[in-house]
Design a protein around this motif. Structure first.
Motif, PDB file in Angstrom:
ATOM      1  N   CYS A 138      13.179  34.394 -25.952  1.00 35.19           N
ATOM      2  CA  CYS A 138      13.161  35.431 -24.917  1.00 35.19           C
ATOM      3  C   CYS A 138      14.114  36.565 -25.271  1.00 35.19           C
ATOM      4  O   CYS A 138      13.803  37.736 -25.073  1.00 35.19           O
ATOM      5  CB  CYS A 138      13.517  34.828 -23.558  1.00 35.19           C
ATOM      6  N   CYS A 195      16.051  28.268 -27.282  1.00 35.75           N
ATOM      7  CA  CYS A 195      15.499  28.710 -28.548  1.00 35.75           C
ATOM      8  C   CYS A 195      15.759  30.185 -28.801  1.00 35.75           C
ATOM      9  O   CYS A 195      15.616  30.661 -29.910  1.00 35.75           O
ATOM     10  CB  CYS A 195      13.994  28.459 -28.563  1.00 35.75           C
ATOM     11  N   ALA A 196      16.104  30.932 -27.752  1.00 31.57           N
ATOM     12  CA  ALA A 196      16.421  32.357 -27.861  1.00 31.57           C
ATOM     13  C   ALA A 196      15.206  33.229 -28.174  1.00 31.57           C
ATOM     14  O   ALA A 196      15.364  34.383 -28.571  1.00 31.57           O
ATOM     15  CB  ALA A 196      17.540  32.626 -28.865  1.00 31.57           C
ATOM     16  N   CYS A 216      14.924  24.881 -20.086  1.00 31.48           N
ATOM     17  CA  CYS A 216      15.170  25.750 -21.235  1.00 31.48           C
ATOM     18  C   CYS A 216      15.420  24.937 -22.499  1.00 31.48           C
ATOM     19  O   CYS A 216      16.091  23.909 -22.471  1.00 31.48           O
ATOM     20  CB  CYS A 216      16.374  26.629 -20.940  1.00 31.48           C
ATOM     21  N   ALA A 217      14.843  25.386 -23.594  1.00 34.64           N
ATOM     22  CA  ALA A 217      15.028  24.709 -24.869  1.00 34.64           C
ATOM     23  C   ALA A 217      16.061  25.442 -25.720  1.00 34.64           C
ATOM     24  O   ALA A 217      16.286  25.082 -26.866  1.00 34.64           O
ATOM     25  CB  ALA A 217      13.706  24.618 -25.616  1.00 34.64           C
ATOM     26  N   CYS A 235       7.971  32.180 -23.603  1.00 36.36           N
ATOM     27  CA  CYS A 235       8.913  31.077 -23.393  1.00 36.36           C
ATOM     28  C   CYS A 235       8.161  29.759 -23.579  1.00 36.36           C
ATOM     29  O   CYS A 235       7.192  29.484 -22.886  1.00 36.36           O
ATOM     30  CB  CYS A 235       9.525  31.133 -22.003  1.00 36.36           C
TER      31      CYS A 235
END
Ligand code: SF4
Ligand code: SF4
Lengths: 555, 143
Positions: B87, B84-85, B81-82, B55
Motif C-alpha cells: 500500500c 508487506c508495504a 495486515c501482512a 492490499c
C-alpha cells in the motif's frame, strides 16, 4: 549455434516420431504436442537419450467449452525447457503413467490426479498426496468449475496405507511426531531391519495457494506466493516476478536486479545455516546446532536492517524492488559476509575432521550420479552426487548473468558430501555478495507494470536454497492469472529420499531424509519384529534383546 | 589426522555475554526500516483507493464521507495486515507509512486492532453514523 538451441533441436529430433506440432514460445523453450497414448514412448525416448530431467508436470483445466484437461510435462536440460503437451477429455480424464521411465513422476502424477481428476493408468501409488482424508473424491480443486461455496467434504475415509496389509510391519511417522519440524506422514514398510516400501503423505500444511491465486490480482498474488515458504520467501516472490515480468515484457532496472540477487544470496546463507544446525542436531551434535543458529542471526539482522523484516522481507514488487541500499547497509553487508565466511571455514573443518561426527556422515545415504540423474534431484542434493545442476549456472538470471557463479560440486554422494556442498556454498555466497556490492549499478529501483498482463505462458526457473524452483505462469490477459504452478525443490528431492530408502536398514533413513533438507530424525523403535518373508510367528523382543540385536547387526 | 573440535568455541561462549536479548526487560530500538503498524496522513489523500485495491490481506478500508470535500476515513485492520508495504508503494501521494516504533501488536481482544485514521471530526461523524445504524452493517468501503 548456442548450446541451448542445440539441445532444443536435439529434443525436437528425439520426439519427432510422436510430435504433432512443435512451437517455441520463448527462445529457450520447445512445446511438443503429442497424443496422450504416445506419452510413455516419448518420455522413454527422452530418458534413453539422457535428455535432461523431468522438472514438473503442470495440469491446466481448459474449461468446459474446450472440454479438455491439458498436461505439460516439462523437461529441463541446461537452460533449455522442452514440454510434452497432451490433452485428455475432461469428462473422462485418463493419461498413461510415465513412472516406468521416470520414477520421480509418481509424486507429480499423484498431485495432478487429486487436483484435476486425471486417472493415471499404471501409476504405482494412487493415494492422495495433499488433500485431506475427508475431501470428497469427486471434487477437484484446480478445475475451473469447482463449487467453492461448498465444503466438499465426505465422511472420513480410512487412513492411507501403502498396500501391504498385515504382511509386513509398517512404521508410521507423523504427521505429529517429535522428530518432525513440519507435519508430514511417512510410512516405511520393513522386513526385519530393511525398508522394503516407503510412502509419503503431505498436505498437512496445504493452504490451497495455487487455487487462491486465481482469485486475486497479480499484485496480491505476489504476497500470497511469498508465503509458500518461510525460509525461501524471497526466491518464491522472485520466481513469480520473473515470470510475470517476462509475460508483460517489462525489463527490471539493473540496480533492482542486483538487489534481488543480493537478497537471494542472503537467503541462501541463512537457509544453509539453518539446515546445518538442524542436521547437526539430528546427528546429536547440539553444540554445533546452537553455534550455527547463533551465527545465523547475523544474516537475519542484516535482512531486517535493509528490508524491515526478518522472514518475509518483501523486497520484490512487480517491476523491481522496494528497498534501496544505503552506504551504511553496504558496510554492514561486507562485515557480515566476512564474519560468515570465517565461520563457514571453521564449520567446514569441523564437519570434515571431527571423527565422531564423521561416523554419522561418511558413507551414509550414498546416491550415485546415475541414481541422482534418474530420480531427478535438484540443488545441493544433486550437487553432492557430482551433478552440476544449478540454475544460476545453467540458465543465469538477474545479476547472475553479470556475476557468474562457481558451481559447488562434490562427488562422494554421501551425507558428508552434502554437508561439504552446503558449507562451501556459504563461502561462494559470501564471495558473490562482495562482487554484487562492488558492481552495484546506479539507477532506478522500479519500472511501471501494467495492471493487465498480456495473455500467454511463461516459465521461470530460479535456484532456491534447496534447489531449482520452477514456476509456470499463465495469463488470460486479465487482472488475475489463469494458472500458476509452483514446483518446489523439496517435491523432487523427497522422491529421492523415498526411492533411496528401499533396501536400506531402517537406521539409515533419518540420515537420508536429513540430507535432502526436510530433516527429521529417530524413528520410533518398535519391539515387535516380523521376519522378512512374513512366515515365521511374531516374537516380542525385550528392549535388552533389541539393543543387542542392534549392536550385532551393525557391527 | 587433523582434528578440529568445537571445544574452543564452547569455552569462548562460557565467558561471553549471552546472545539472547532480555526482552521485554530491555526493549531495544528496532531498525529504522522496520515495518510496523500502518499510518495514514489524510492531508494529501485523493481517495483513489489504489492502496485498497492491491492490499493482499484486505486490511484497509477507505470510507468516503464526502468525496468533493475530500473527507475520508481510513479503517485499518492491524490484525489482518501482512506488513508487506504494498500500500505504501501504491500511494502516489505518500500518505501511507509504516511505523518502526509500533511493533508490539498484541492484545487480549480484537478491538484495538481496528484503527481509525482521519480528522477527529470525520471519525466522530462516521462512528455516529455507525451507531445510528447499529442494526445494519457498517457503511461499505469504496470499491
Ligand atoms: S502493509 Fe500490506 S497487508 Fe498491510 S495494509 Fe498495506 S498492503 Fe495491506
Ligand atoms: S493510495 Fe494514497 S491517495 Fe490513494 S486512497 Fe490510498 S492513501 Fe489515498
Amino acid at each position: 549455434m548456442t548450446e541451448t538451441s542445440r539441445l532444443l533441436e536435439q529434443a525436437a529430433q528425439i520426439t519427432t516420431p510422436w510430435g504433432k506440432s512443435f512451437t517455441a514460445p520463448e527462445a529457450n523453450r520447445l512445446d511438443v504436442v503429442i497424443d496422450a497414448n504416445d506419452l510413455p514412448a516419448a518420455a522413454a525416448a527422452l530418458n534413453a537419450a539422457c535428455w535432461g530431467y523431468l522438472a514438473a508436470i503442470t495440469g491446466l483445466d481448459r474449461g468446459a467449452d474446450d472440454g479438455r484437461i491439458e498436461a505439460l510435462y516439462h523437461f529441463c536440460a541446461g537452460a533449455a525447457v522442452a514440454a510434452l503437451r497432451v490433452t485428455t477429455p475432461r469428462a473422462e480424464a485418463r493419461l498413461p503413467s510415465i513412472c516406468a521411465a521416470y520414477p520421480s513422476a509418481s509424486i507429480f502424477e499423484r498431485e495432478l490426479s487429486e487436483m484435476l481428476g486425471v486417472t493415471f493408468v499404471g501409476t504405482p501409488d494412487v493415494t492422495p498426496l495433499f488433500l485431506p482424508e475427508d475431501w470428497s473424491p469427486d471434487a477437484y480443486p484446480l478445475r475451473k468449475d469447482i463449487d467453492l461455496s461448498q465444503p466438499n467434504t465426505v465422511p472420513v475415509r480410512p487412513p492411507p496405507t501403502n498396500g501391504e496389509n498385515g504382511k509386513h510391519f509398517i512404521i508410521p511417522i507423523g504427521p505429529q511426531h517429535p522428530a518432525l519440524k513440519e507435519p508430514g506422514h511417512f510410512e516405511f514398510s520393513v522386513a526385519g531391519e530393511t525398508v522394503i516400501g516407503a510412502t509419503v503423505r503431505l498436505g498437512y500444511a496445504h493452504r490451497g495457494i495455487e487455487k487462491a491465486v486465481e482469485q486475486r490480482n497479480w499484485v496480491q498474488d505476489l504476497y500470497l506466493l511469498e508465503r509458500i515458504c518461510g525460509i525461501c520467501s524471497h526466491i518464491h516472490a522472485t520466481a513469480y516476478c520473473l515470470g510475470v515480468e517476462k509475460l508483460a515484457e517489462v525489463t527490471v532496472p539493473p540496480r533492482a536486479e542486483t538487489i534481488r540477487t543480493l537478497f537471494a544470496e542472503l537467503e541462501r546463507l541463512h537457509s544453509h545455516m539453518l539446515w546445518l544446525g538442524v542436521a547437526a542436531h539430528e546427528a546429536g551434535f547440539d553444540t554445533l546446532f546452537m553455534a550455527a543458529w547463533r551465527d545465523r542471526e547475523t544474516v537475519m539482522d542484516l535482512l531486517e536492517q535493509i528490508s524491515g523484516n526478518r522472514v518475509h522481507y518483501s523486497v520484490n514488487v512487480l517491476g523491481g524492488v522496494k528497498f534501496d541500499l544505503e552506504p551504511q547497509h553496504i558496510d554492514a553487508l561486507l562485515n557480515g559476509a566476512a564474519f560468515i565466511e570465517e565461520r563457514a571455514r571453521y564449520y567446514f573443518d569441523l564437519v570434515n575432521h571431527d571423527p565422531l561426527f564423521n561416523r554419522r556422515t561418511r558413507g551414509v545415504g550414498v546416491m550415485t550420479a546415475e541414481q541422482a540423474e534418474t530420480i531427478g534431484v535438484v540443488g545441493p542434493t544433486a550437487r553432492g552426487s557430482g551433478i552440476v545442476r544449478d540454475v544460476r549456472v545453467e540458465a543465469p538470471y538477474l545479476a547472475y548473468t553479470r556475476c557468474p557463479v562457481e558451481p559447488i560440486v562434490e562427488t562422494d554422494g554421501d551425507l558428508a558430501a552434502r554437508f561439504s556442498v552446503r558449507i562451501r556454498e556459504l563461502l561462494e555466497s559470501c564471495r558473490l555478495i562482495r562482487v554484487l556490492l562492488e558492481t552495484l549499478p546506479e539507477g532506478a529501483l522500479q519500472t511501471r507494470m501494467p495492471r493487465r498482463i498480456r495473455a500467454g505462458e511463461a516459465i521461470s526457473r530460479v535456484e532456491a536454497p534447496r534447489g531449482e524452483l520452477f514456476y509456470f505462469v499463465k495469463s488470460g490477459g486479465g487482472e488475475m492469472p489463469e494458472r500458476i504452478h509452483a514446483r518446489t525443490p523439496t517435491l523432487c528431492n523427497l522422491a529421492s529420499a523415498l526411492i533411496l530408502s528401499i533396501g536400506r536398514p531402517l537406521a539409515d533413513i533419518p540420515m537420508i531424509l536429513v540430507g535432502v533438507d526436510p530433516c527429521f530424525s529417530c524413528n520410533d523403535r518398535t519391539a515387535t519384529i516380523h521376519t522378512a518373508d512374513g512366515s515365521a510367528e511374531d516374537e516380542t523382543w525385550t528392549w535388552e534383546r533389541l539393543r543387542r540385536y542392534g549392536i550385532e547387526a551393525t557391527r | 589426522m587433523r582434528i578440529t573440535t568445537i571445544l574452543g568455541d564452547m569455552l569462548r561462549a562460557l565467558v561471553r555475554r549471552p546472545m539472547t536479548q532480555a526482552y521485554p526487560a530491555v526493549r531495544r530500538d528496532a531498525p529504522s526500516r522496520l515495518r510496523g503498524q500502518l499510518h495514514w496522513d489524510p492531508e494529501k489523500c485523493t481517495g483513489c483507493c489504489l492502496c485498497v485495491k492491491d492490499c493482499p490481506a484486505d486490511a484497509i478500508e477507505m470510507i468516503t464521507l464526502d468525496k468533493a470535500a475530500r473527507r475520508f476515513v481510513l479503517r485499518y485492520h492491524a490484525d489482518r495486515c501482512a506488513f508487506c508495504a504494498q500500500c505504501v508503494q501504491n500511494c502516489r501521494f505518500k500518505c501511507l507509512s509504516m511505523s518502526s516504533d509500533q511493533w508490539e501488536l498484541a492484545a487480549k481482544d480484537k478491538e484495538p486492532f481496528t484503527v481509525y485514521y482521519g480528522s477527529e471530526e470525520d471519525i466522530h461523524a462516521l462512528l455516529e453514523k455507525c451507531a445510528a445504524r447499529a442494526d445494519q452493517a457498517l457503511p461499505a468501503a469504496e470499491p
